[in-house]
Design an enzyme around this catalytic site. Structure first.
Site, PDB file in Angstrom:
ATOM      1  N   GLY A 203      62.788  42.459  87.751  1.00 37.58           N
ATOM      2  CA  GLY A 203      62.243  42.858  89.053  1.00 37.58           C
ATOM      3  C   GLY A 203      62.878  44.129  89.571  1.00 37.58           C
TER       4      GLY A 203
ATOM      5  N   GLY B 215      55.960  52.283  85.571  1.00 36.14           N
ATOM      6  CA  GLY B 215      56.907  52.746  86.593  1.00 36.14           C
ATOM      7  C   GLY B 215      56.238  53.719  87.554  1.00 36.14           C
ATOM      8  CG  ASP B 216      54.806  57.311  86.141  1.00 41.16           C
ATOM      9  OD1 ASP B 216      55.957  57.551  86.540  1.00 41.16           O
ATOM     10  OD2 ASP B 216      54.374  57.661  85.038  1.00 41.16           O
TER      11      ASP B 216
ATOM     12  CB  ALA C  24      47.054  65.748  77.268  1.00 45.34           C
TER      13      ALA C  24
ATOM     14  N   GLY D 154      47.605  52.494  77.937  1.00 44.33           N
ATOM     15  CA  GLY D 154      47.532  53.814  78.565  1.00 44.33           C
ATOM     16  C   GLY D 154      48.228  53.843  79.909  1.00 44.33           C
TER      17      GLY D 154
ATOM     18  NE  ARG E  20      43.741  46.147  83.659  1.00 47.19           N
ATOM     19  CZ  ARG E  20      43.238  46.366  84.862  1.00 47.19           C
ATOM     20  NH1 ARG E  20      43.063  47.600  85.294  1.00 47.19           N
ATOM     21  NH2 ARG E  20      42.910  45.367  85.638  1.00 47.19           N
TER      22      ARG E  20
ATOM     23  CB  ALA F 119      48.869  63.446  86.781  1.00 44.55           C
ATOM     24  CG  ASN F 120      50.808  58.793  84.852  1.00 45.33           C
ATOM     25  OD1 ASN F 120      49.732  59.274  84.518  1.00 45.33           O
ATOM     26  ND2 ASN F 120      51.770  58.515  83.978  1.00 45.33           N
TER      27      ASN F 120
HETATM   28  O1  RIB Z   1      55.882  57.652  82.792  1.00 42.70           O
HETATM   29  C1  RIB Z   1      54.907  57.754  81.794  1.00 42.70           C
HETATM   30  C2  RIB Z   1      54.559  59.189  81.563  1.00 42.70           C
HETATM   31  O2  RIB Z   1      55.696  59.864  81.078  1.00 42.70           O
HETATM   32  C3  RIB Z   1      53.492  59.429  80.530  1.00 42.70           C
HETATM   33  O3  RIB Z   1      52.199  59.410  81.063  1.00 42.70           O
HETATM   34  C4  RIB Z   1      53.902  60.749  79.919  1.00 42.70           C
HETATM   35  O4  RIB Z   1      53.015  61.793  80.170  1.00 42.70           O
HETATM   36  C5  RIB Z   1      55.292  61.058  80.469  1.00 42.70           C
HETATM   37  O5  RIB Z   1      55.242  61.987  81.464  1.00 42.70           O
END
Ligand code: RIB
Length: 297
Positions: A221, A248-249, A11, A284, A282, A41-42
């Site tokens: 880049g 990055g995720d 979270a 979050g 955006r 999760a991302n």
């Molecule tokens: O890479 C971003 C993520 O790093 C965030 O969502 C946070 O939870 C950390 O894990």
């Protein structure tokens, strides 16, 4: 072709600040936002939104934050049937975002610590995907266990070595690709990396055993080095960033989705770049991820 993501679910406790506090200082920030995050999760959410059949392997607590994470992943189309609810609080990330869109993050791992080899053994089907993606927010022993198993089974293994930490040679030898930013690349490469250009860092990581390497360079880049495709260079897109958290995720998840669908590394770099350019505009992490239609062709 399917993607397995083994990793963290956090979270994200986000506050906008004008500037980060110095040691011993208190600064006032915005109202708190609690939003779904965690590198694992991302990346799973990004891969699923970009069209990959995606299953997430991880642990959350039996608490509202765990429900937030499961709901977010499920609504993006991630298969969460292997997620275990454990008797430890869901991981949390304390995030400060400044006006230039940059963030500072402190992670409290909580339930992510329980993503261990025994957990993977309880879910042996994790190896059945075309491609496995991991990061550094679950125990590094688990990472080594999974990386070695993938190499034995011929499953493609993608590692995003974030947050930065040294990589075991057996893990490095499984990475195809290893995805790192410049800081992470230098830390992984050790003292031999001092003063090296990104291309030289990638060459060094290949010499050390990685099968292919992607080095992300922020506004410059990214580059990649792959024995089949050679040196690849991908320019960034010029956009106004409001929050880079999770960009990055999104890049890694989109790259994994492209590779799992049979795309080349060059195609994966180009696609990941387009997705992350939308994400930084955006606020979050998962809340900022676009649909496949928004990314376009
Ligand atoms: O890479 C971003 C993520 O790093 C965030 O969502 C946070 O939870 C950390 O894990």
């Amino acid at each position: 072709m399917s993607v397995t993501v083994i990793g963290s679910a956090n979270a994200d406790l986000v506050v906008d600040v004008e500037r980060r506090p110095l040691a011993g200082e208190t600064v006032m920030g915005s109202d708190l936002r609690v939003v779904p995050g965690g590198k694992g999760a991302n990346q799973a959410v990004a891969a699923a939104l970009m069209g990959a059949t995606t299953r997430f392997y991880g642990c959350v607590g039996s608490d509202p934050n765990g429900r937030l994470l499961c709901d977010s992943m499920a609504s993006a189309g991630v298969d969460i049937s292997a997620v275990e609810q454990v008797d430890v609080a869901t991981g949390t990330a304390m995030i400060q975002v400044t006006g230039d869109g940059e963030n500072s993050i402190v992670v409290s791992p909580g339930a992510n610590r329980l993503v261990d080899a025994a957990y993977l053994d309880r879910h042996p089907e994790w190896t059945s995907a075309a491609l496995v993606v991991m990061q550094h927010e679950v125990p590094l022993d688990t990472l080594k266990y999974a990386a070695v198993r993938c190499r034995e089974l011929g499953v493609r293994f993608v590692l995003n070595a974030a947050p930065a930490a040294a990589i075991d040679p057996q893990v490095l030898a499984s990475c195809d690709p290893l995805v790192v930013n410049e800081t992470e690349a230098a830390l992984v490469s050790g003292s031999a990396a001092q003063g090296l250009e990104p291309r030289e860092l990638a060459e060094l990581l290949i010499e050390r055993g990685a099968r292919s390497v992607v080095v992300t360079l922020g506004e410059q880049g990214s580059i990649a080095l792959d024995p089949n495709e050679g040196l690849l260079q991908q320019a960034a897109m010029k956009v106004h960033a409001v929050d880079t958290t999770g960009a990055g995720d999104a890049f890694v998840g989109s790259l994994a989705a492209t590779l799992a669908a049979g795309g080349s590394l060059a195609e994966a770099l180009a696609f990941g770049t387009r997705v992350s350019a939308l994400v930084v505009q955006r606020p979050g992490a998962q809340t900022s991820y676009p649909s496949r239609d928004e990314v376009g062709d």
